[in-house]
Scaffold this motif. Sequence first.
Motif, mmCIF file in Angstrom:
data_model
loop_
_atom_site.group_PDB
_atom_site.id
_atom_site.type_symbol
_atom_site.label_atom_id
_atom_site.label_comp_id
_atom_site.label_asym_id
_atom_site.label_seq_id
_atom_site.Cartn_x
_atom_site.Cartn_y
_atom_site.Cartn_z
ATOM 1 N N LEU A 1 -6.715 -7.910 -0.592
ATOM 2 C CA LEU A 1 -6.005 -7.180 -1.633
ATOM 3 C C LEU A 1 -6.999 -6.541 -2.608
ATOM 4 O O LEU A 1 -6.838 -5.389 -3.023
ATOM 5 N N PHE A 2 -8.033 -7.298 -2.967
ATOM 6 C CA PHE A 2 -9.064 -6.804 -3.876
ATOM 7 C C PHE A 2 -9.733 -5.555 -3.305
ATOM 8 O O PHE A 2 -10.004 -4.587 -4.025
ATOM 9 N N LYS A 3 -9.976 -5.549 -1.992
ATOM 10 C CA LYS A 3 -10.624 -4.406 -1.352
ATOM 11 C C LYS A 3 -9.747 -3.159 -1.383
ATOM 12 O O LYS A 3 -10.255 -2.038 -1.301
ATOM 13 N N THR A 4 -8.438 -3.349 -1.477
ATOM 14 C CA THR A 4 -7.549 -2.190 -1.589
ATOM 15 C C THR A 4 -7.490 -1.658 -3.016
ATOM 16 O O THR A 4 -6.950 -0.577 -3.257
ATOM 17 N N GLY A 5 -8.020 -2.448 -3.972
ATOM 18 C CA GLY A 5 -7.929 -2.081 -5.376
ATOM 19 C C GLY A 5 -6.839 -2.828 -6.118
ATOM 20 O O GLY A 5 -6.608 -2.577 -7.301
ATOM 21 N N TYR A 6 -6.160 -3.765 -5.423
ATOM 22 C CA TYR A 6 -5.082 -4.539 -6.031
ATOM 23 C C TYR A 6 -5.639 -5.849 -6.579
ATOM 24 O O TYR A 6 -6.338 -6.578 -5.879
ATOM 25 N N LEU A 7 -5.303 -6.149 -7.834
ATOM 26 C CA LEU A 7 -5.732 -7.394 -8.458
ATOM 27 C C LEU A 7 -4.537 -8.324 -8.609
ATOM 28 O O LEU A 7 -3.557 -7.989 -9.279
ATOM 29 N N VAL A 8 -4.614 -9.496 -8.000
ATOM 30 C CA VAL A 8 -3.504 -10.448 -8.050
ATOM 31 C C VAL A 8 -3.167 -10.824 -9.486
ATOM 32 O O VAL A 8 -1.997 -10.915 -9.868
ATOM 33 N N GLU A 9 -4.203 -11.023 -10.319
ATOM 34 C CA GLU A 9 -3.978 -11.452 -11.694
ATOM 35 C C GLU A 9 -3.434 -10.337 -12.582
ATOM 36 O O GLU A 9 -3.052 -10.570 -13.734
ATOM 37 N N LYS A 10 -3.388 -9.120 -12.061
ATOM 38 C CA LYS A 10 -2.868 -7.984 -12.830
ATOM 39 C C LYS A 10 -1.621 -7.405 -12.160
ATOM 40 O O LYS A 10 -1.361 -6.203 -12.219
ATOM 41 N N GLY A 11 -0.825 -8.274 -11.564
ATOM 42 C CA GLY A 11 0.350 -7.822 -10.831
ATOM 43 C C GLY A 11 1.351 -7.067 -11.672
ATOM 44 O O GLY A 11 2.127 -6.254 -11.153
ATOM 45 N N ASP A 12 1.330 -7.282 -12.980
ATOM 46 C CA ASP A 12 2.273 -6.591 -13.862
ATOM 47 C C ASP A 12 1.954 -5.106 -14.001
ATOM 48 O O ASP A 12 2.771 -4.344 -14.553
ATOM 49 N N LEU A 13 0.796 -4.671 -13.516
ATOM 50 C CA LEU A 13 0.443 -3.251 -13.599
ATOM 51 C C LEU A 13 1.151 -2.414 -12.539
ATOM 52 O O LEU A 13 1.282 -1.201 -12.688
ATOM 53 N N TYR A 14 1.605 -3.058 -11.473
ATOM 54 C CA TYR A 14 2.140 -2.334 -10.328
ATOM 55 C C TYR A 14 3.668 -2.344 -10.429
ATOM 56 O O TYR A 14 4.338 -3.253 -9.946
ATOM 57 N N LEU A 15 4.210 -1.324 -11.058
ATOM 58 C CA LEU A 15 5.598 -1.340 -11.501
ATOM 59 C C LEU A 15 6.568 -0.650 -10.550
ATOM 60 O O LEU A 15 7.781 -0.830 -10.688
ATOM 61 N N GLU A 16 6.072 0.151 -9.627
ATOM 62 C CA GLU A 16 6.973 0.859 -8.719
ATOM 63 C C GLU A 16 7.714 -0.147 -7.832
ATOM 64 O O GLU A 16 7.165 -1.170 -7.443
ATOM 65 N N LYS A 17 8.971 0.178 -7.515
ATOM 66 C CA LYS A 17 9.785 -0.713 -6.683
ATOM 67 C C LYS A 17 10.258 0.029 -5.442
ATOM 68 O O LYS A 17 10.531 1.232 -5.479
ATOM 69 N N PHE A 18 10.373 -0.705 -4.341
ATOM 70 C CA PHE A 18 10.721 -0.101 -3.068
ATOM 71 C C PHE A 18 11.788 -0.935 -2.366
ATOM 72 O O PHE A 18 11.796 -2.161 -2.455
ATOM 73 N N THR A 19 12.663 -0.236 -1.647
ATOM 74 C CA THR A 19 13.665 -0.879 -0.803
ATOM 75 C C THR A 19 13.497 -0.347 0.615
ATOM 76 O O THR A 19 13.447 0.868 0.830
ATOM 77 N N LEU A 20 13.384 -1.250 1.580
ATOM 78 C CA LEU A 20 13.221 -0.857 2.976
ATOM 79 C C LEU A 20 14.571 -0.410 3.535
ATOM 80 O O LEU A 20 15.534 -1.180 3.558
ATOM 81 N N LEU A 21 14.633 0.833 3.993
ATOM 82 C CA LEU A 21 15.874 1.387 4.528
ATOM 83 C C LEU A 21 15.920 1.342 6.041
ATOM 84 O O LEU A 21 16.965 1.068 6.636
ATOM 85 N N ASN A 22 14.794 1.612 6.678
ATOM 86 C CA ASN A 22 14.795 1.724 8.136
ATOM 87 C C ASN A 22 13.381 1.531 8.670
ATOM 88 O O ASN A 22 12.401 1.850 7.993
ATOM 89 N N THR A 23 13.291 1.018 9.879
ATOM 90 C CA THR A 23 12.003 0.832 10.547
ATOM 91 C C THR A 23 12.040 1.493 11.915
ATOM 92 O O THR A 23 13.001 1.307 12.670
ATOM 93 N N GLN A 24 11.007 2.259 12.231
ATOM 94 C CA GLN A 24 10.882 2.885 13.540
ATOM 95 C C GLN A 24 9.496 2.578 14.099
ATOM 96 O O GLN A 24 8.505 2.616 13.368
ATOM 97 N N ARG A 25 9.455 2.308 15.397
ATOM 98 C CA ARG A 25 8.194 1.961 16.058
ATOM 99 C C ARG A 25 7.970 2.906 17.229
ATOM 100 O O ARG A 25 8.889 3.160 18.014
ATOM 101 N N TYR A 26 6.749 3.381 17.353
ATOM 102 C CA TYR A 26 6.422 4.367 18.386
ATOM 103 C C TYR A 26 5.205 3.898 19.182
ATOM 104 O O TYR A 26 4.258 3.327 18.626
#
Length: 342
Positions: free
Chosen positions: A264-289
Amino acid sequence: MKTLSNVTIIYRSILADITAASGKFSRLVWNQTNCIPTLYVIDAAQKTREFCIRWNTMTMCSLAKLPRWDGIEIMIAEINEYASACGTYLIFQQLPDYDADIFETVIADLEENIRDISNEQKLSTVVQNVLLKWKEFFSISSDLKFSLEKQQGLYGELVFLKEYIELSGCSAVYLWSGPNAEIHDFYIAGNAVEVKTSSKRTNTVIISSESQLDQSNVAGDLYLVFYSLRHSKVDGESLREIVSSIQQLLNNDLNVEKEFTQKLFKTGYLVEKGDLYLEKFTLLNTQRYLVSSQFPKIIRSDLKNGISSVSYSLDLAVCENYLIDSAYFEENVLKNGDINGY
């Protein structure tokens, strides 16, 4: 409720006690494990922070060997403000245009690592390692905050990882290769999986290079997994929430938890700063190719000499002939991999 680090608490207490418009106000803190004194300092006029560690220039590494990045000044100077802790100090100074929250996050990590060492002989190595880690972090992300696109992309990879863990166990974390700057997001028993997302009405995805859908660089088969998402500021699942749910699946396996946090750190995400990531997502559909040789794509062999770093849009509406169902994908990819052998 947001949990404040010890470092932030100290700086806030100094701010509350500032009694003049100029000058520097400080706190002296002794490390109870190794008796290394540290100073927390705030400039009253600019409200910038400093963090100072007593530093033996005869035995510690030279200033030139310490990793650094824009926004933090590192220097060595004599400090004699406290009679019990006079001496030479390594000083980390927040520059005026540098975010205080970022500075405190780095110093909190530094303070935690210093706290754990048994004597000051290890101090030089610890400081170098912590600074190198953060230099690498800021080479990936100049800020602690993510754009919507970056949050969405990471969310998609975490959705896949969570599904994989639930099916095959927590060692699936070791097969997540995206954070390691690999070509594909997951490598599973010779196969590769590329994860794409979209929160728009069209199923169009961005392919970022001529290698991303090139099955010739994969020993087995290459698969494209697409998640259609709904994006909202108020409804859905945030990065912090999906990270927390994955952590719960790791069964307190300290090695896997460490691997997950490091990736996660390598992606730029900090576990201890989880409150910074405010966007929310809902999974609608999955497709595999299954990305076969006939799958619509641009690959390296298609390019003329001198052309590289190709990015293009792919409309998945024209890829229906390459769709595979979830049962096939689970049996032939996810369950087929030797997860314990990574």
